[in-house]
Design a protein around this motif. Structure first.
Motif, PDB file in Angstrom:
ATOM      1  N   TYR A 211       0.828  -1.206   0.000  1.00 53.53           N
ATOM      2  CA  TYR A 211       0.000   0.000   0.000  1.00 53.53           C
ATOM      3  C   TYR A 211       0.868   1.264   0.000  1.00 53.53           C
ATOM      4  O   TYR A 211       0.623   2.198  -0.769  1.00 53.53           O
ATOM      5  CB  TYR A 211      -0.938  -0.019   1.207  1.00 53.53           C
ATOM      6  CG  TYR A 211      -1.865   1.171   1.287  1.00 53.53           C
ATOM      7  CD1 TYR A 211      -2.809   1.415   0.290  1.00 53.53           C
ATOM      8  CD2 TYR A 211      -1.806   2.054   2.366  1.00 53.53           C
ATOM      9  CE1 TYR A 211      -3.669   2.500   0.365  1.00 53.53           C
ATOM     10  CE2 TYR A 211      -2.661   3.148   2.451  1.00 53.53           C
ATOM     11  CZ  TYR A 211      -3.589   3.368   1.446  1.00 53.53           C
ATOM     12  OH  TYR A 211      -4.441   4.445   1.522  1.00 53.53           O
ATOM     13  N   THR A 212       1.888   1.300   0.857  1.00 51.04           N
ATOM     14  CA  THR A 212       2.759   2.481   0.871  1.00 51.04           C
ATOM     15  C   THR A 212       3.506   2.614  -0.454  1.00 51.04           C
ATOM     16  O   THR A 212       3.699   3.726  -0.962  1.00 51.04           O
ATOM     17  CB  THR A 212       3.769   2.433   2.035  1.00 51.04           C
ATOM     18  OG1 THR A 212       4.403   1.155   2.077  1.00 51.04           O
ATOM     19  CG2 THR A 212       3.087   2.700   3.358  1.00 51.04           C
ATOM     20  N   ALA A 213       3.910   1.495  -1.038  1.00 49.27           N
ATOM     21  CA  ALA A 213       4.573   1.547  -2.348  1.00 49.27           C
ATOM     22  C   ALA A 213       3.633   2.138  -3.392  1.00 49.27           C
ATOM     23  O   ALA A 213       4.038   2.970  -4.220  1.00 49.27           O
ATOM     24  CB  ALA A 213       5.024   0.152  -2.758  1.00 49.27           C
ATOM     25  N   GLN A 214       2.376   1.723  -3.333  1.00 47.83           N
ATOM     26  CA  GLN A 214       1.380   2.229  -4.276  1.00 47.83           C
ATOM     27  C   GLN A 214       1.154   3.733  -4.083  1.00 47.83           C
ATOM     28  O   GLN A 214       1.082   4.492  -5.055  1.00 47.83           O
ATOM     29  CB  GLN A 214       0.063   1.471  -4.075  1.00 47.83           C
ATOM     30  CG  GLN A 214      -1.070   1.924  -4.974  1.00 47.83           C
ATOM     31  CD  GLN A 214      -2.383   1.223  -4.627  1.00 47.83           C
ATOM     32  OE1 GLN A 214      -2.395   0.152  -4.010  1.00 47.83           O
ATOM     33  NE2 GLN A 214      -3.488   1.827  -4.999  1.00 47.83           N
ATOM     34  N   LEU A 215       1.058   4.170  -2.842  1.00 41.49           N
ATOM     35  CA  LEU A 215       0.838   5.590  -2.553  1.00 41.49           C
ATOM     36  C   LEU A 215       1.967   6.456  -3.098  1.00 41.49           C
ATOM     37  O   LEU A 215       1.753   7.615  -3.481  1.00 41.49           O
ATOM     38  CB  LEU A 215       0.703   5.816  -1.042  1.00 41.49           C
ATOM     39  CG  LEU A 215      -0.565   5.298  -0.366  1.00 41.49           C
ATOM     40  CD1 LEU A 215      -0.469   5.495   1.145  1.00 41.49           C
ATOM     41  CD2 LEU A 215      -1.805   6.003  -0.921  1.00 41.49           C
ATOM     42  N   LEU A 216       3.174   5.901  -3.139  1.00 39.82           N
ATOM     43  CA  LEU A 216       4.348   6.667  -3.562  1.00 39.82           C
ATOM     44  C   LEU A 216       4.752   6.369  -5.015  1.00 39.82           C
ATOM     45  O   LEU A 216       5.839   6.727  -5.446  1.00 39.82           O
ATOM     46  CB  LEU A 216       5.515   6.381  -2.619  1.00 39.82           C
ATOM     47  CG  LEU A 216       5.307   6.894  -1.184  1.00 39.82           C
ATOM     48  CD1 LEU A 216       6.346   6.289  -0.240  1.00 39.82           C
ATOM     49  CD2 LEU A 216       5.382   8.417  -1.145  1.00 39.82           C
ATOM     50  N   ASP A 217       3.861   5.700  -5.759  1.00 44.39           N
ATOM     51  CA  ASP A 217       4.082   5.417  -7.187  1.00 44.39           C
ATOM     52  C   ASP A 217       5.288   4.523  -7.450  1.00 44.39           C
ATOM     53  O   ASP A 217       5.986   4.675  -8.464  1.00 44.39           O
ATOM     54  CB  ASP A 217       4.221   6.718  -7.995  1.00 44.39           C
ATOM     55  CG  ASP A 217       2.912   7.483  -8.085  1.00 44.39           C
ATOM     56  OD1 ASP A 217       1.858   6.832  -8.172  1.00 44.39           O
ATOM     57  OD2 ASP A 217       2.947   8.730  -8.060  1.00 44.39           O
ATOM     58  N   PHE A 218       5.540   3.596  -6.551  1.00 41.61           N
ATOM     59  CA  PHE A 218       6.540   2.560  -6.801  1.00 41.61           C
ATOM     60  C   PHE A 218       5.849   1.349  -7.414  1.00 41.61           C
ATOM     61  O   PHE A 218       4.634   1.161  -7.285  1.00 41.61           O
ATOM     62  CB  PHE A 218       7.231   2.150  -5.497  1.00 41.61           C
ATOM     63  CG  PHE A 218       8.211   3.159  -4.968  1.00 41.61           C
ATOM     64  CD1 PHE A 218       9.462   3.304  -5.540  1.00 41.61           C
ATOM     65  CD2 PHE A 218       7.886   3.957  -3.875  1.00 41.61           C
ATOM     66  CE1 PHE A 218      10.373   4.221  -5.049  1.00 41.61           C
ATOM     67  CE2 PHE A 218       8.782   4.882  -3.370  1.00 41.61           C
ATOM     68  CZ  PHE A 218      10.033   5.021  -3.959  1.00 41.61           C
ATOM     69  N   TYR A 219       6.655   0.482  -8.061  1.00 39.83           N
ATOM     70  CA  TYR A 219       6.094  -0.749  -8.618  1.00 39.83           C
ATOM     71  C   TYR A 219       5.684  -1.716  -7.511  1.00 39.83           C
ATOM     72  O   TYR A 219       4.797  -2.540  -7.692  1.00 39.83           O
ATOM     73  CB  TYR A 219       7.119  -1.438  -9.527  1.00 39.83           C
ATOM     74  CG  TYR A 219       7.555  -0.616 -10.707  1.00 39.83           C
ATOM     75  CD1 TYR A 219       6.683   0.250 -11.357  1.00 39.83           C
ATOM     76  CD2 TYR A 219       8.854  -0.712 -11.200  1.00 39.83           C
ATOM     77  CE1 TYR A 219       7.093   1.005 -12.454  1.00 39.83           C
ATOM     78  CE2 TYR A 219       9.279   0.031 -12.296  1.00 39.83           C
ATOM     79  CZ  TYR A 219       8.400   0.890 -12.910  1.00 39.83           C
ATOM     80  OH  TYR A 219       8.807   1.636 -13.986  1.00 39.83           O
ATOM     81  N   GLY A 220       6.376  -1.649  -6.392  1.00 40.10           N
ATOM     82  CA  GLY A 220       6.102  -2.537  -5.267  1.00 40.10           C
ATOM     83  C   GLY A 220       7.176  -2.337  -4.210  1.00 40.10           C
ATOM     84  O   GLY A 220       8.072  -1.506  -4.357  1.00 40.10           O
ATOM     85  N   PRO A 221       7.111  -3.111  -3.111  1.00 40.23           N
ATOM     86  CA  PRO A 221       8.126  -2.996  -2.065  1.00 40.23           C
ATOM     87  C   PRO A 221       9.397  -3.762  -2.418  1.00 40.23           C
ATOM     88  O   PRO A 221       9.362  -4.724  -3.195  1.00 40.23           O
ATOM     89  CB  PRO A 221       7.436  -3.617  -0.845  1.00 40.23           C
ATOM     90  CG  PRO A 221       6.508  -4.636  -1.432  1.00 40.23           C
ATOM     91  CD  PRO A 221       6.036  -4.068  -2.748  1.00 40.23           C
ATOM     92  N   THR A 222      10.528  -3.339  -1.854  1.00 38.25           N
ATOM     93  CA  THR A 222      11.751  -4.127  -1.956  1.00 38.25           C
ATOM     94  C   THR A 222      11.540  -5.443  -1.221  1.00 38.25           C
ATOM     95  O   THR A 222      10.809  -5.517  -0.233  1.00 38.25           O
ATOM     96  CB  THR A 222      12.934  -3.366  -1.343  1.00 38.25           C
ATOM     97  OG1 THR A 222      12.617  -2.989   0.002  1.00 38.25           O
ATOM     98  CG2 THR A 222      13.246  -2.116  -2.145  1.00 38.25           C
ATOM     99  N   LEU A 223      12.189  -6.500  -1.687  1.00 41.17           N
ATOM    100  CA  LEU A 223      11.883  -7.846  -1.193  1.00 41.17           C
ATOM    101  C   LEU A 223      12.861  -8.362  -0.138  1.00 41.17           C
ATOM    102  O   LEU A 223      12.708  -9.490   0.340  1.00 41.17           O
ATOM    103  CB  LEU A 223      11.828  -8.832  -2.366  1.00 41.17           C
ATOM    104  CG  LEU A 223      10.730  -8.545  -3.395  1.00 41.17           C
ATOM    105  CD1 LEU A 223      10.725  -9.608  -4.493  1.00 41.17           C
ATOM    106  CD2 LEU A 223       9.352  -8.454  -2.735  1.00 41.17           C
ATOM    107  N   ASN A 224      13.828  -7.552   0.230  1.00 40.48           N
ATOM    108  CA  ASN A 224      14.727  -7.931   1.306  1.00 40.48           C
ATOM    109  C   ASN A 224      14.998  -6.690   2.144  1.00 40.48           C
ATOM    110  O   ASN A 224      15.500  -5.689   1.624  1.00 40.48           O
ATOM    111  CB  ASN A 224      16.030  -8.511   0.761  1.00 40.48           C
ATOM    112  CG  ASN A 224      16.946  -9.014   1.863  1.00 40.48           C
ATOM    113  OD1 ASN A 224      17.613  -8.221   2.528  1.00 40.48           O
ATOM    114  ND2 ASN A 224      16.986 -10.322   2.062  1.00 40.48           N
ATOM    115  N   SER A 225      14.677  -6.767   3.431  1.00 39.46           N
ATOM    116  CA  SER A 225      14.757  -5.564   4.261  1.00 39.46           C
ATOM    117  C   SER A 225      16.201  -5.129   4.498  1.00 39.46           C
ATOM    118  O   SER A 225      16.474  -3.926   4.653  1.00 39.46           O
ATOM    119  CB  SER A 225      14.052  -5.796   5.599  1.00 39.46           C
ATOM    120  OG  SER A 225      14.584  -6.923   6.272  1.00 39.46           O
TER     121      SER A 225
END
Length: 464
Positions: A211-225
């Motif tokens: 959701y935060t990635a979507q709000l900030l116009d990213f494709y998605g979250p990074t997959l490794n913290s």
């Protein structure tokens, strides 16, 4: 000293240490990204019920007000804070009290700064691309106006073969087109959101990172913290792309400096992009081209600095990585400024077409075509090469061009020459008969220009 992490410590940080550690003098540059990231984070906290919706709304409203006041100049970013994150959060707490203290729930400064830098870099990638597209538009305009402007082409800074100004400019169109392609690749690779990575191991709060990635116009979250907080590959890639852009600008600048010299006089730079001498009244110096050439090393320095900083850093975040910003910000501004100024310079530059044409004629640039003429008459190429070499020596001795020789003089060196040689080795013929893809003839250039026209109608930024 205003800092948000004092609970663990029993004594004040030494002022010198504090100043050395602080980053607000330069990271205040992404105040907008910091606030936008915080708005996305707290919006998600409210949606997930981690804080109440009312608290989320109050924080969002206050953050928007802080942003408005900073941009209007009503609220000044104070150097008493360690970094921009501390400034924003402390200002929020001053205004909202305990509610403001909930902003940082489920977040670390590690993923916060990783987000801010990524947002700021992503924006700058787009801005740089916009500048490059303006430059390409000017180059294409010059090409369209000069498909039959003959000039010498060079190798080793020696006159080689006749080409056209459109052909020469087309080489730079290709370079800057590749630069835009690199920016597109970088954007697509970097456009993933590190927010929610926490310090390095995520968090126990039920964050919705998609959701935060979507709000900030990213494709998605990074997959490794761990990678999310310690990755600066995207920044290294961008600085590398900027270095390549600057290299291209520097090569172009070097040619303009040469063309502007008294010996060449191929161009006249507009007064707005030139300066005079404090002592020599006749001088008109190509200062913008020289500064672009000089500032290329400055951008290279930012790239080498970050590569050196990152080479020995173990996972995950380390304070060394604070050094990713100051020189990078300078490189961003330097490259964008150089592109814009260079675009204005060539857009207003006058090309001395007659001088270019005369230079091509006087530099034996048609020697290859004279050899080709003999080959077409049945002379083996290696013999033809030797014959034309003797012709060039003869012309140098006489102080004339090949075109100035009489048919009797030519026949004295090789009886194969006939009257049609003069048409075969004219500058116009030398250029117009080079019709392969990418060659300088008007036929070839018109096809390339049509391709470039279509290219300019497209924009990768609309596709990402």
């Amino acid at each position: 000293m205003a800092q948000l992490w004092g609970g663990r410590f029993t004594k004040e940080t030494d002022q010198l240490v504090y100043n050395f550690n602080a980053s607000i003098s330069f990271d205040q540059k992404f105040y907008k990204e910091d606030i936008e990231g915080s708005i996305a984070h707290v919006t998600m906290l409210g949606k997930q019920g981690i804080i109440s919706q009312a608290e989320s709304n109050d924080i969002v409203a206050c953050l928007k007000q802080i942003l408005k006041e900073v941009e209007s100049g009503e609220l000044e970013i104070s150097s008493k804070y360690e970094d921009i994150h501390s400034f924003v959060e402390a200002t929020l707490i001053d205004r909202l009290g305990d509610t403001g203290k909930k902003l940082h729930t489920g977040r670390s400064r590690n993923d916060q700064v990783a987000l801010d830098m990524r947002l700021f870099t992503r924006k700058t990638v787009k801005e740089t691309d916009d500048e490059l597209k303006e430059l390409l538009a000017v180059i294409l305009k010059i090409m369209k106006e000069n498909t039959q402007t003959i000039m010498p082409g060079f190798t080793h800074l020696q006159k080689a073969q006749p080409i056209t100004l459109a052909h020469h400019m087309g080489a730079y169109f290709e370079m800057f087109k590749r630069d835009r392609s690199r920016l597109c690749d970088i954007y697509k690779r970097m456009n993933y959101c590190p927010l929610g990575s926490g310090a390095l191991a995520g968090t126990t709060y039920p964050l919705d990172r998609d959701y935060t990635a979507q709000l900030l116009d990213f494709y998605g979250p990074t997959l490794n913290s761990m990678d999310g907080v310690s990755d600066r590959d995207y920044l290294i890639e961008f600085l590398s792309a900027l270095s390549t852009i600057m290299m291209h600008l520097s090569r172009f600048s070097e040619e303009i400096i040469i063309w502007n010299s008294n010996e060449y006089q191929f161009v006249e730079i507009d007064d707005a992009y030139s300066t005079g001498s404090s002592i020599m009244p006749q001088k008109k110096n190509p200062d913008i081209a020289e500064l672009v050439r000089g500032k290329t090393g400055r951008v290279y320095g930012a790239l080498m600095s970050l590569l050196t900083t990152m080479k020995g850093i173990p996972l995950a975040y380390n304070k060394d990585m604070q050094e990713d910003k100051e020189l990078a910000f300078d490189a961003f501004d330097t490259a964008k400024g150089c592109i814009a100024l260079f675009t204005g310079m060539i857009d207003t530059m006058k090309f001395n077409k007659d001088v270019m044409r005369k230079s091509a004629n006087n530099g034996f640039t048609n020697a290859t075509d004279a050899a080709d003429y003999l080959v077409k008459k049945g002379v083996p190429f290696r013999d033809a090469h030797g014959i034309v070499g003797r012709i060039v020596l003869y012309c140098i001795d006489k102080g004339i061009a090949i075109d100035d020789m009489s048919i009797d003089e030519l026949k004295a060196i090789s009886p194969v020459f006939e009257e049609d040689v003069f048409d075969a080795i004219s500058m116009e013929t030398c250029v117009s008969t080079r019709c392969t893809v990418g060659a300088p003839s008007k036929t070839s250039m018109d096809k390339v220009i049509a391709v470039y026209d279509e290219y300019m109608k497209s924009n990768w930024q609309n596709e990402v």
